[in-house]
Design a protein around this motif. Structure first.
Motif, mmCIF file in Angstrom:
data_model
loop_
_atom_site.group_PDB
_atom_site.id
_atom_site.type_symbol
_atom_site.label_atom_id
_atom_site.label_comp_id
_atom_site.label_asym_id
_atom_site.label_seq_id
_atom_site.Cartn_x
_atom_site.Cartn_y
_atom_site.Cartn_z
ATOM 1 N N GLU A 380 0.842 -1.205 0.000
ATOM 2 C CA GLU A 380 0.000 0.000 0.000
ATOM 3 C C GLU A 380 0.878 1.258 0.000
ATOM 4 N N ARG A 384 0.935 4.180 -2.732
ATOM 5 C CA ARG A 384 0.700 5.576 -2.350
ATOM 6 C C ARG A 384 1.805 6.481 -2.913
ATOM 7 N N SER A 401 -0.326 3.912 5.316
ATOM 8 C CA SER A 401 -0.873 2.643 4.838
ATOM 9 C C SER A 401 -1.271 1.726 5.990
ATOM 10 N N VAL A 404 -4.647 2.811 6.528
ATOM 11 C CA VAL A 404 -5.512 2.309 5.455
ATOM 12 C C VAL A 404 -5.901 0.865 5.741
ATOM 13 N N TYR A 409 -9.482 3.801 3.656
ATOM 14 C CA TYR A 409 -8.962 5.042 3.069
ATOM 15 C C TYR A 409 -9.634 6.268 3.680
ATOM 16 N N GLN A 410 -8.965 7.422 3.502
ATOM 17 C CA GLN A 410 -9.586 8.662 3.960
ATOM 18 C C GLN A 410 -10.789 8.953 3.072
ATOM 19 N N ARG A 452 -12.922 7.862 7.764
ATOM 20 C CA ARG A 452 -12.331 6.770 6.964
ATOM 21 C C ARG A 452 -13.432 5.967 6.303
#
Ligand code: ADP
Length: 604
Positions: A380, A384, A401, A404, A409-410, A452
């Motif tokens: 991840e 990114r 990550s 995440v 995810y945001q 999130r």
């Protein structure tokens, strides 16, 4: 490891192709060809051809008339029309219409030509192709009926990029245990000389994603022997007896290729306890029986080592785990802090990372993560970095990550109202403040109120310092207090409560329940187990083993315990009300604050 043999296609596959071709030929091509030979004309053409004496032979059938031209080069057909003078006119035209006029083939010949002959040809081709493929795969010529009893095991042989023990990070005890197997495969004589025999089967047990499959492959890679891999569920077929026949075939192949390693993943699919209940799974039991028989059947020193993996060891049949079958059990647990750091480093070798990355910090943040999750975290981070157009992944990528993987995810476009944002900020600071004020709680790493995709509106990330193997009663109580801290802050500041605490409530209850029913931390029940754990490695579900009166008492005590900690959390927050406001407003403005910033304000 490199897979060298794809599962062979069963014989029935080639027969199906032959049959499909045959049907295509008979129903589409044949009529098409026939249609080209016999031309359809109308009755008036037929009449005018009679008049012009251009008719050769004529056959009057039940529903149509077939005829040829004078030299017999073309065949025509036309419909039947009431025409009483037809025979006379035909006679005059000199057409031949008696006896064997058109050459009608006999039905037997027809069948022979159209069905039997092509069938024989196609089956011949099918057989030829199958035998050729068998030869190519080195499997010899024998096959079971329609290939259904074949094991279909994937076979790997040694290759230069094979997995080695050094690719499996952490898990030192498991590796040490398996090194002996590798040594045996390298040098069986040493063991035979003294009369020692290797365990026939080794059971790798542990939670999902801890590297059980990897370890099995690494044993084969280190020893440089073929590796047969098959999943337990692949044995179980619709027909009773098929799985057993697959087991036989697998062992036959393995013995031919010995020394080698047979790996059966998810062995609980066939190895579940036989309970003898009516309507039990006959196929599974037969498969298991066959496996037991096969394991008894070969000697300890044939060079076939069976490795099996499962995350439900308690559900396995005792006959399978007794000495002489799977007599060695190798636990493959979730990695500890050092293990996590090593796993991160192993996977970071595959991507480009900046030099200042602190893997031990990342490992500390990812407490409780399995090897597979850590591999995912590293990947991840690389993704990114690519997304942001950088050439290598940084510490921030790795930290993000982890979030995440933990929380999703945001959510870029989630818009909280001002009031909601304030509530979330107070809620998270409530957790963090209660955690920080209790001496034994782990320090706060990071607090964020960016929503999130998992649905979390914010969270407080705590970091364990070092490894924890035991937890004291006070530590668990403090943890419960920390969980209740969010709700307590909402109550103190806003005078009302929200749905935001649902996950905290679940976690706090789980801990409190475990304290009372499993850890013997309640004075009333002393050291009596009220619950047992069913799936140690799969979420740890529990089931109650006590009377219903006891259950009522347990419930009361759980409520009491959580309430006490809730009150404790509220007291801590009230005592630090000013800090609570200050920190919450700071978080509200910045949305994400680090543990250091938090501690700075707290200690000011
Ligand atoms: P299991 O069979 O225990 O469910 P696997 O062996 O299939 O898990 O592991 C899945 C993935 O997780 C591996 O491909 C590897 O990338 C990663 N992984 C798990 N444990 C480790 C470890 N100890 N070292 C390195 N990578 C690991």
């Amino acid at each position: 490891m490199e897979e060298i043999k794809k599962p062979k296609k069963p014989l029935i596959y080639y027969y199906c192709i032959a049959l499909a071709l045959l049907l295509l030929f008979n129903f589409i091509l044949m009529p098409f060809m026939m249609r080209r030979q016999i031309r359809q004309v109308d009755y008036s053409t037929f009449m005018s051809m009679i008049e012009e004496k251009k008719i050769g032979q004529v056959e009057i059938q039940d529903n149509q008339i077939l005829f040829t031209d004078k030299d017999g080069s073309a065949i025509y057909k036309t419909g039947l029309v009431y025409d009483p003078t037809l025979t006379e006119r035909l006679y005059e035209a000199g057409a031949a219409f008696s006896g064997e006029i058109m050459e009608e083939t006999s039905p037997f010949l027809n069948m022979l030509l159209y069905w039997i002959l092509p069938t024989v040809i196609f089956i011949g081709i099918g057989q030829y192709m199958y035998k050729k493929l068998l030869k190519k795969a080195g499997g010899g010529g024998d096959f079971m009926s329609f290939g259904m009893g074949k094991s279909n095991a994937k076979v790997y042989v040694k290759s230069s990029d094979g997995i080695k023990f050094c690719d499996v990070a952490g898990e030192d005890e498991a590796k040490e245990n398996l090194t002996e197997i590798v040594d045996y495969l390298h040098n069986p004589e040493k063991y035979k000389e003294i009369g020692a025999s290797m365990p026939k089967g080794i059971l790798l047990v542990g939670p999902p994603g801890t590297g059980k499959t990897m370890l099995a492959k690494a044993v084969a890679g280190e020893a440089g022997v073929p590796f047969f891999s098959m999943s337990g569920s692949e044995f179980v077929e619709m027909f009773v007896g098929m799985g057993a026949s697959k087991v036989r075939d697998l062992f036959k192949q393995a013995k031919e290729k010995a020394p080698c390693i047979v790996f059966i993943d998810e062995i609980d699919a066939i190895g579940k306890k036989r309970d003898g209940q009516l309507g039990g799974n006959d196929e599974r039991e037969q498969t298991l029986n066959q496996l037991l028989t096969e394991m008894d059947g070969f000697e300890g020193n044939t060079g076939v080592i069976i490795l099996a993996a499962t995350n439900r060891p308690e559900s396995l049949d005792p006959a399978l785990t007794r000495p002489g079958r799977f007599d060695r059990r190798v636990p493959v647990e979730l990695p500890d802090l050092k293990g996590r750091e090593e796993i991160l480093k192993v996977h970071a070798r595959k991507i480009k990372v900046s030099e200042d990355v602190d893997f031990s910090q990342i490992a500390r943040m990812a407490s409780g993560a399995s090897g597979a999750e850590l591999a995912n975290i590293v990947n991840e981070a690389a993704l990114r970095a690519v997304r942001d157009g950088r050439r290598f992944a940084t510490q921030a990528d790795l930290e993000e990550s982890i979030e995440v993987v933990i929380a999703g995810y945001q959510k870029k476009n989630a818009i909280l109202t001002d009031q909601e944002k304030r509530i979330v900020a107070y809620h998270e600071i409530g957790h963090a403040l209660v955690a920080a004020k209790q001496n034994n709680s782990a320090p706060v790493q990071k607090i964020t109120i960016v929503p999130r995709t998992s649905g979390a509106l914010g969270y407080t990330m705590q970091v364990e310092e070092g490894n924890h193997y035991l937890m004291s009663k006070e530590e668990i109580e403090n943890k419960i207090a920390t969980y209740t801290g969010g709700r307590a802050a909402e109550e103190i500041v806003f005078g009302s409560v929200t749905t935001g605490a649902s996950n905290d409530i679940e976690q706090a209850t789980k801990l409190a329940r475990a304290m009372i029913t499993r850890y013997g931390m309640s004075r009333d029940f002393d050291m009596v187990a009220m619950e047992t754990v069913n799936n140690q490695y799969l979420g740890g579900d529990t089931s109650l083993v006590c009377s219903s009166e006891m259950q009522a008492q347990i419930d009361k005590q759980v409520i009491e315990l959580v309430r006490k900690q809730h009150e404790k959390a509220a007291t801590i927050l009230l005592e630090n009300r000013q800090k609570l406001d200050e920190l919450s407003m700071f978080l509200y403005d910045k949305e994400t604050i680090t543990g250091e910033e938090f501690m700075d304000i707290l200690n000011k």
